[in-house]
Design a protein around this motif. Sequence first.
Motif, PDB file in Angstrom:
ATOM      1  N   GLU A  53      28.795  48.147  68.452  1.00 31.34           N
ATOM      2  CA  GLU A  53      28.065  48.210  69.705  1.00 31.34           C
ATOM      3  C   GLU A  53      28.503  49.391  70.565  1.00 31.34           C
ATOM      4  OE1 GLU A  53      29.124  44.693  72.086  1.00 31.34           O
ATOM      5  OE2 GLU A  53      30.729  44.425  70.643  1.00 31.34           O
ATOM      6  N   GLY A  54      29.649  50.020  70.239  1.00 32.09           N
ATOM      7  CA  GLY A  54      30.146  51.113  71.049  1.00 32.09           C
ATOM      8  C   GLY A  54      29.791  52.485  70.532  1.00 32.09           C
ATOM      9  N   PHE A  55      29.084  52.574  69.381  1.00 34.64           N
ATOM     10  CA  PHE A  55      28.815  53.885  68.793  1.00 34.64           C
ATOM     11  C   PHE A  55      27.853  54.696  69.642  1.00 34.64           C
ATOM     12  CE2 PHE A  55      26.164  56.106  65.372  1.00 34.64           C
ATOM     13  CZ  PHE A  55      26.815  57.297  65.568  1.00 34.64           C
ATOM     14  N   ILE A  56      26.681  54.159  69.880  1.00 35.45           N
ATOM     15  CA  ILE A  56      25.688  54.857  70.691  1.00 35.45           C
ATOM     16  C   ILE A  56      25.732  54.278  72.099  1.00 35.45           C
ATOM     17  CG2 ILE A  56      23.260  55.399  71.002  1.00 35.45           C
ATOM     18  CD1 ILE A  56      22.879  55.210  68.035  1.00 35.45           C
ATOM     19  N   LEU A  57      26.144  55.110  73.035  1.00 34.97           N
ATOM     20  CA  LEU A  57      26.227  54.702  74.425  1.00 34.97           C
ATOM     21  C   LEU A  57      25.124  55.395  75.223  1.00 34.97           C
ATOM     22  CD1 LEU A  57      30.095  55.097  74.803  1.00 34.97           C
ATOM     23  CD2 LEU A  57      28.844  52.974  74.420  1.00 34.97           C
ATOM     24  N   GLN A  58      24.771  54.832  76.358  1.00 41.00           N
ATOM     25  CA  GLN A  58      23.789  55.466  77.228  1.00 41.00           C
ATOM     26  C   GLN A  58      24.480  56.402  78.206  1.00 41.00           C
ATOM     27  OE1 GLN A  58      21.335  52.345  79.033  1.00 41.00           O
ATOM     28  NE2 GLN A  58      19.681  52.932  77.666  1.00 41.00           N
ATOM     29  N   ARG A  59      23.807  57.513  78.506  1.00 39.19           N
ATOM     30  CA  ARG A  59      24.298  58.473  79.488  1.00 39.19           C
ATOM     31  C   ARG A  59      23.340  58.481  80.681  1.00 39.19           C
ATOM     32  NH1 ARG A  59      27.438  63.108  79.186  1.00 39.19           N
ATOM     33  NH2 ARG A  59      27.492  62.901  76.926  1.00 39.19           N
ATOM     34  N   LEU A  60      23.869  58.124  81.854  1.00 35.48           N
ATOM     35  CA  LEU A  60      23.081  58.170  83.082  1.00 35.48           C
ATOM     36  C   LEU A  60      23.504  59.390  83.877  1.00 35.48           C
ATOM     37  CD1 LEU A  60      23.386  54.406  84.155  1.00 35.48           C
ATOM     38  CD2 LEU A  60      21.786  55.440  82.534  1.00 35.48           C
ATOM     39  N   SER A  61      22.550  60.245  84.209  1.00 34.21           N
ATOM     40  CA  SER A  61      22.854  61.485  84.921  1.00 34.21           C
ATOM     41  C   SER A  61      21.979  61.593  86.158  1.00 34.21           C
ATOM     42  CB  SER A  61      22.616  62.701  84.011  1.00 34.21           C
ATOM     43  OG  SER A  61      23.391  62.611  82.835  1.00 34.21           O
ATOM     44  N   GLY A  62      22.582  62.038  87.261  1.00 32.62           N
ATOM     45  CA  GLY A  62      21.826  62.204  88.496  1.00 32.62           C
ATOM     46  C   GLY A  62      22.740  62.217  89.696  1.00 32.62           C
ATOM     47  N   ASP A  63      22.149  62.058  90.876  1.00 35.35           N
ATOM     48  CA  ASP A  63      22.936  62.077  92.109  1.00 35.35           C
ATOM     49  C   ASP A  63      22.628  60.877  92.996  1.00 35.35           C
ATOM     50  OD1 ASP A  63      20.383  62.670  92.934  1.00 35.35           O
ATOM     51  OD2 ASP A  63      20.867  64.614  93.814  1.00 35.35           O
ATOM     52  N   GLY A  64      22.022  59.841  92.393  1.00 38.33           N
ATOM     53  CA  GLY A  64      21.671  58.643  93.164  1.00 38.33           C
ATOM     54  C   GLY A  64      22.397  57.413  92.660  1.00 38.33           C
ATOM     55  N   LEU A  65      21.878  56.252  93.025  1.00 35.32           N
ATOM     56  CA  LEU A  65      22.494  54.980  92.657  1.00 35.32           C
ATOM     57  C   LEU A  65      21.985  54.488  91.305  1.00 35.32           C
ATOM     58  CD1 LEU A  65      22.352  53.067  96.063  1.00 35.32           C
ATOM     59  CD2 LEU A  65      24.434  53.604  94.791  1.00 35.32           C
ATOM     60  N   ALA A  66      22.915  53.945  90.516  1.00 39.86           N
ATOM     61  CA  ALA A  66      22.585  53.249  89.282  1.00 39.86           C
ATOM     62  C   ALA A  66      23.268  51.891  89.326  1.00 39.86           C
ATOM     63  CB  ALA A  66      23.043  54.046  88.065  1.00 39.86           C
ATOM     64  N   PHE A  67      22.658  50.905  88.704  1.00 36.28           N
ATOM     65  CA  PHE A  67      23.196  49.547  88.739  1.00 36.28           C
ATOM     66  C   PHE A  67      23.398  49.048  87.315  1.00 36.28           C
ATOM     67  CE2 PHE A  67      20.937  50.298  92.641  1.00 36.28           C
ATOM     68  CZ  PHE A  67      21.746  49.739  93.618  1.00 36.28           C
ATOM     69  N   LEU A  68      24.620  48.598  87.047  1.00 37.85           N
ATOM     70  CA  LEU A  68      24.968  48.045  85.755  1.00 37.85           C
ATOM     71  C   LEU A  68      25.174  46.542  85.890  1.00 37.85           C
ATOM     72  CD1 LEU A  68      27.627  50.675  84.579  1.00 37.85           C
ATOM     73  CD2 LEU A  68      25.134  50.753  84.324  1.00 37.85           C
ATOM     74  N   HIS A  69      25.193  45.860  84.743  1.00 33.33           N
ATOM     75  CA  HIS A  69      25.467  44.427  84.739  1.00 33.33           C
ATOM     76  C   HIS A  69      26.671  44.163  83.856  1.00 33.33           C
ATOM     77  CE1 HIS A  69      25.081  40.210  83.355  1.00 33.33           C
ATOM     78  NE2 HIS A  69      24.695  40.016  84.593  1.00 33.33           N
ATOM     79  N   ALA A  70      27.633  43.394  84.384  1.00 35.78           N
ATOM     80  CA  ALA A  70      28.832  43.025  83.641  1.00 35.78           C
ATOM     81  C   ALA A  70      28.848  41.520  83.449  1.00 35.78           C
ATOM     82  CB  ALA A  70      30.093  43.471  84.387  1.00 35.78           C
TER      83      ALA A  70
END
Length: 248
Positions: free
Chosen positions: A142-159
């Motif tokens: 599950e750790g091989f392909i990760l997502q890359r979020l790029s920008g200068d605003g807010l992003a929200f993750l879920h844990a």
Amino acid sequence: MASHQLDYEILGSHAQSVEIILDPGETVIAEAGAMNYMTEGVRFETRMGDGSESSVLGKLWGMGKRMLTGESLFMTHFSNHAKRQARVAFAAPYPGTVVPVNLAEIGGTLICQKDSFLCAARGTEIGISFSKRIGAGFFGGEGFILQRLSGDGLAFLHAGGAVIRKELRDETLRLDTGCLVGFSRGIDYDIQLAGGLKSMLFGGEGILLATLKGTGTVWLQSLPFSRLAERVYESTVKAREDVRGGGD
């Protein structure tokens, strides 16, 4: 493309959701199926990609990247078409914590597990990040392909469960691959053997561990969905066996 500047409110304690407050003309992007509710004035539209690519070639490249992560080619754009503020709320499909991240404050880039992304301000580019280490590629799962979020605003993750934030200062952190939520620039990611043969076979912690090394921020989750699903499955199977045994 500059990201839209969003306001938000985190709702709940053990099974959190995030309510995005949209000014007129603002847009938030999210994976399909993450929306809980929206107020009058919010309209949604399903589009190819994250909306950050302006050219046809860029959109096609973005589609290809999302296919590699196993995600849908489409994302949902929620926009406020009213003349006053409107609200739209998002939540993950299992209990946990919402993690707001201001990309501008961490250098503009966040690497995260593909299932942890919840929503982000329009203008955020959502791509993929391959591990540079061949060990992570072959054994990371599950750790091989990760997502890359790029920008200068807010992003929200879920844990899943509780979220733990670690600040590394040229340090090394080893963890179960499923416990990783995301990390900032300056962190090197690899998969390594958990230890000696005896520990790997009988220790109960798995054969491989993720290794994060460098300087930056790491977000962890106390209860990965894979671990929760495994416990539910084991309990269900045991309950069925007990019922069958009692019937005999």
